[in-house]
Design a protein around this motif. Structure first.
Motif, PDB file in Angstrom:
ATOM      1  N   LEU A  75      23.419  84.603  23.126  1.00  0.00           N
ATOM      2  CA  LEU A  75      23.459  83.199  22.729  1.00  0.00           C
ATOM      3  C   LEU A  75      22.068  82.720  22.335  1.00  0.00           C
ATOM      4  N   ARG A  76      21.999  82.032  21.206  1.00  0.00           N
ATOM      5  CA  ARG A  76      20.753  81.454  20.713  1.00  0.00           C
ATOM      6  C   ARG A  76      20.958  79.943  20.557  1.00  0.00           C
ATOM      7  N   LEU A  77      20.123  79.175  21.236  1.00  0.00           N
ATOM      8  CA  LEU A  77      20.254  77.723  21.241  1.00  0.00           C
ATOM      9  C   LEU A  77      19.068  77.097  20.518  1.00  0.00           C
ATOM     10  N   ASN A  78      19.370  76.285  19.519  1.00  0.00           N
ATOM     11  CA  ASN A  78      18.356  75.557  18.767  1.00  0.00           C
ATOM     12  C   ASN A  78      18.642  74.060  18.896  1.00  0.00           C
ATOM     13  N   TRP A  79      17.639  73.311  19.301  1.00  0.00           N
ATOM     14  CA  TRP A  79      17.769  71.861  19.462  1.00  0.00           C
ATOM     15  C   TRP A  79      16.839  71.165  18.479  1.00  0.00           C
ATOM     16  N   LEU A  80      17.386  70.292  17.654  1.00  0.00           N
ATOM     17  CA  LEU A  80      16.592  69.464  16.752  1.00  0.00           C
ATOM     18  C   LEU A  80      16.843  68.009  17.141  1.00  0.00           C
ATOM     19  N   MET A  81      15.818  67.350  17.691  1.00  0.00           N
ATOM     20  CA  MET A  81      15.995  66.057  18.329  1.00  0.00           C
ATOM     21  C   MET A  81      15.021  65.016  17.778  1.00  0.00           C
ATOM     22  N   VAL A  82      15.451  63.759  17.819  1.00  0.00           N
ATOM     23  CA  VAL A  82      14.567  62.616  17.614  1.00  0.00           C
ATOM     24  C   VAL A  82      14.487  61.883  18.945  1.00  0.00           C
ATOM     25  N   ASP A  83      13.290  61.822  19.532  1.00  0.00           N
ATOM     26  CA  ASP A  83      13.090  61.249  20.865  1.00  0.00           C
ATOM     27  C   ASP A  83      12.320  59.940  20.772  1.00  0.00           C
ATOM     28  N   GLY A  84      12.783  58.956  21.517  1.00  0.00           N
ATOM     29  CA  GLY A  84      12.014  57.748  21.734  1.00  0.00           C
ATOM     30  C   GLY A  84      11.416  57.796  23.129  1.00  0.00           C
ATOM     31  N   ALA A 125       8.733  58.230  30.041  1.00  0.00           N
ATOM     32  CA  ALA A 125      10.169  58.482  30.129  1.00  0.00           C
ATOM     33  C   ALA A 125      10.759  58.249  28.751  1.00  0.00           C
ATOM     34  N   GLY A 126      11.861  58.947  28.448  1.00  0.00           N
ATOM     35  CA  GLY A 126      12.417  58.799  27.117  1.00  0.00           C
ATOM     36  C   GLY A 126      13.835  59.303  26.990  1.00  0.00           C
ATOM     37  N   LEU A 127      14.448  58.932  25.856  1.00  0.00           N
ATOM     38  CA  LEU A 127      15.795  59.348  25.489  1.00  0.00           C
ATOM     39  C   LEU A 127      15.754  59.974  24.107  1.00  0.00           C
ATOM     40  N   GLY A 128      16.706  60.876  23.856  1.00  0.00           N
ATOM     41  CA  GLY A 128      16.755  61.538  22.559  1.00  0.00           C
ATOM     42  C   GLY A 128      18.163  61.725  22.052  1.00  0.00           C
ATOM     43  N   VAL A 129      18.288  61.831  20.730  1.00  0.00           N
ATOM     44  CA  VAL A 129      19.560  62.129  20.083  1.00  0.00           C
ATOM     45  C   VAL A 129      19.278  63.096  18.941  1.00  0.00           C
ATOM     46  N   GLY A 130      20.210  63.977  18.672  1.00  0.00           N
ATOM     47  CA  GLY A 130      20.006  64.943  17.604  1.00  0.00           C
ATOM     48  C   GLY A 130      21.171  65.897  17.514  1.00  0.00           C
ATOM     49  N   SER A 180      19.664  63.744  25.097  1.00  0.00           N
ATOM     50  CA  SER A 180      18.696  64.206  26.093  1.00  0.00           C
ATOM     51  C   SER A 180      18.052  63.022  26.796  1.00  0.00           C
ATOM     52  N   VAL A 181      17.558  63.296  27.994  1.00  0.00           N
ATOM     53  CA  VAL A 181      16.756  62.350  28.759  1.00  0.00           C
ATOM     54  C   VAL A 181      15.621  63.133  29.396  1.00  0.00           C
ATOM     55  N   ARG A 182      14.442  62.526  29.492  1.00  0.00           N
ATOM     56  CA  ARG A 182      13.302  63.247  30.042  1.00  0.00           C
ATOM     57  C   ARG A 182      12.331  62.279  30.707  1.00  0.00           C
ATOM     58  N   GLY A 183      11.498  62.849  31.570  1.00  0.00           N
ATOM     59  CA  GLY A 183      10.441  62.089  32.206  1.00  0.00           C
ATOM     60  C   GLY A 183       9.328  63.028  32.615  1.00  0.00           C
ATOM     61  N   GLY A 184       8.109  62.533  32.610  1.00  0.00           N
ATOM     62  CA  GLY A 184       6.997  63.403  32.958  1.00  0.00           C
ATOM     63  C   GLY A 184       5.673  62.672  32.915  1.00  0.00           C
ATOM     64  N   ILE A 185       4.616  63.429  32.678  1.00  0.00           N
ATOM     65  CA  ILE A 185       3.270  62.867  32.707  1.00  0.00           C
ATOM     66  C   ILE A 185       2.358  63.655  31.771  1.00  0.00           C
ATOM     67  N   ASN A 186       1.454  62.938  31.102  1.00  0.00           N
ATOM     68  CA  ASN A 186       0.355  63.538  30.357  1.00  0.00           C
ATOM     69  C   ASN A 186      -0.928  63.369  31.154  1.00  0.00           C
ATOM     70  N   LEU A 187      -1.672  64.435  31.310  1.00  0.00           N
ATOM     71  CA  LEU A 187      -2.971  64.409  31.978  1.00  0.00           C
ATOM     72  C   LEU A 187      -4.036  64.715  30.932  1.00  0.00           C
ATOM     73  N   TRP A 188      -4.799  63.699  30.555  1.00  0.00           N
ATOM     74  CA  TRP A 188      -5.770  63.861  29.481  1.00  0.00           C
ATOM     75  C   TRP A 188      -7.008  64.582  29.988  1.00  0.00           C
ATOM     76  N   LEU A 189      -7.257  65.755  29.423  1.00  0.00           N
ATOM     77  CA  LEU A 189      -8.394  66.582  29.819  1.00  0.00           C
ATOM     78  C   LEU A 189      -9.667  66.117  29.122  1.00  0.00           C
ATOM     79  N   VAL A 190      -9.535  65.816  27.838  1.00  0.00           N
ATOM     80  CA  VAL A 190     -10.600  65.204  27.044  1.00  0.00           C
ATOM     81  C   VAL A 190      -9.929  64.151  26.167  1.00  0.00           C
ATOM     82  N   ASP A 191     -10.697  63.496  25.310  1.00  0.00           N
ATOM     83  CA  ASP A 191     -10.155  62.376  24.536  1.00  0.00           C
ATOM     84  C   ASP A 191      -8.940  62.768  23.705  1.00  0.00           C
TER      85      ASP A 191
END
Length: 218
Positions: free
Chosen positions: A102-111, A125-130, A153-164
């Motif tokens: 099985l090969r799964l390909n997801w093409l999404m537009v996320d807000g 946090a965000g939602l997506g449709v595709g 889709s639904v997602r949540g997480g964090i960005n940790l900025w290492l540099v600018d």
């Protein structure tokens, strides 16, 4: 479905303009197993499990100040799905077992909505449709099938900025393709056979990590 995604993306671009921030997001992670099953009758059913494994991909994201981001994203996973099934119409009523490729390909537009704590920590946090584009091969017969389904889709997480302009991204996500498993996709025995007419939705939970490259626009 492709036209809907393109229109949504163009509308987002028209609202953002070219003076805003652009981000390039990379993804690499792990997806957990997902059980799929459905019963149409005593002699027409399937029970299977999409196996866990790695997933990778990338996306381009346009940020709207104080509003969030709009991202077009592609994800890919190669796995297998051991399945037990019976289709009285096409297989003489015999119970069969196959480990499908099985090969799964997801093409999404996320807000995505960001909630920056400071210059270094940026939860989101965000939602997506595709659409989910799935290809399957029966290793016993070398028959191949593919299908395209609505994906959410639904997602949540964090960005940790290492540099600018560089951050490490960690997130958890749940992706679903509505009525993606079943019909002729999994269980056709060859030729023009339609296979089983039962369906099962797919729900995949996973964790992803990656890098975020920020490209400020003048």
């Amino acid at each position: 479905m492709k036209k809907i995604l393109l229109i949504s993306f163009l509308i987002g671009l028209s609202q953002i303009g070219f003076s805003q921030e652009i981000r390039l997001n990379t993804y690499g992670g792990y997806v957990f197993k997902d059980r799929v099953d459905s019963y149409y009758s005593r002699t027409s059913y399937f029970e299977g499990q999409i196996q866990d494994g790695g997933r990778w991909g990338g996306g381009i994201e346009y940020l709207i100040p104080d509003r969030g981001g709009l991202e077009i994203k592609y994800l890919r996973q190669n796995t297998n799905a051991p399945t037990v099934y019976q289709d009285g119409t096409n297989s003489g009523g015999q119970v069969q077992q196959t480990d499908f490729d099985l090969r799964l390909n997801w093409l999404m537009v996320d807000g995505t909505r960001y909630f920056p704590v400071n210059q270094l920590i940026e939860p989101f946090a965000g939602l997506g449709v595709g659409m989910g584009i799935f290809s399957l091969t029966n290793p016993d017969t070398n028959n191949q099938r593919s299908t395209t389904k609505l994906a959410l889709s639904v997602r949540g997480g964090i960005n940790l900025w290492l540099v600018d302009n560089l951050a490490f991204r960690a997130q958890a996500s749940l992706m679903s393709a509505v009525q993606s498993i079943g019909g002729g996709f999994f269980f056709g025995t060859g030729g023009s056979s339609a296979g089983l007419s039962t369906y099962s939705s797919m729900y995949q939970f996973g964790f992803d990590g990656g890098l975020v490259f920020r490209i400020p626009q003048n």
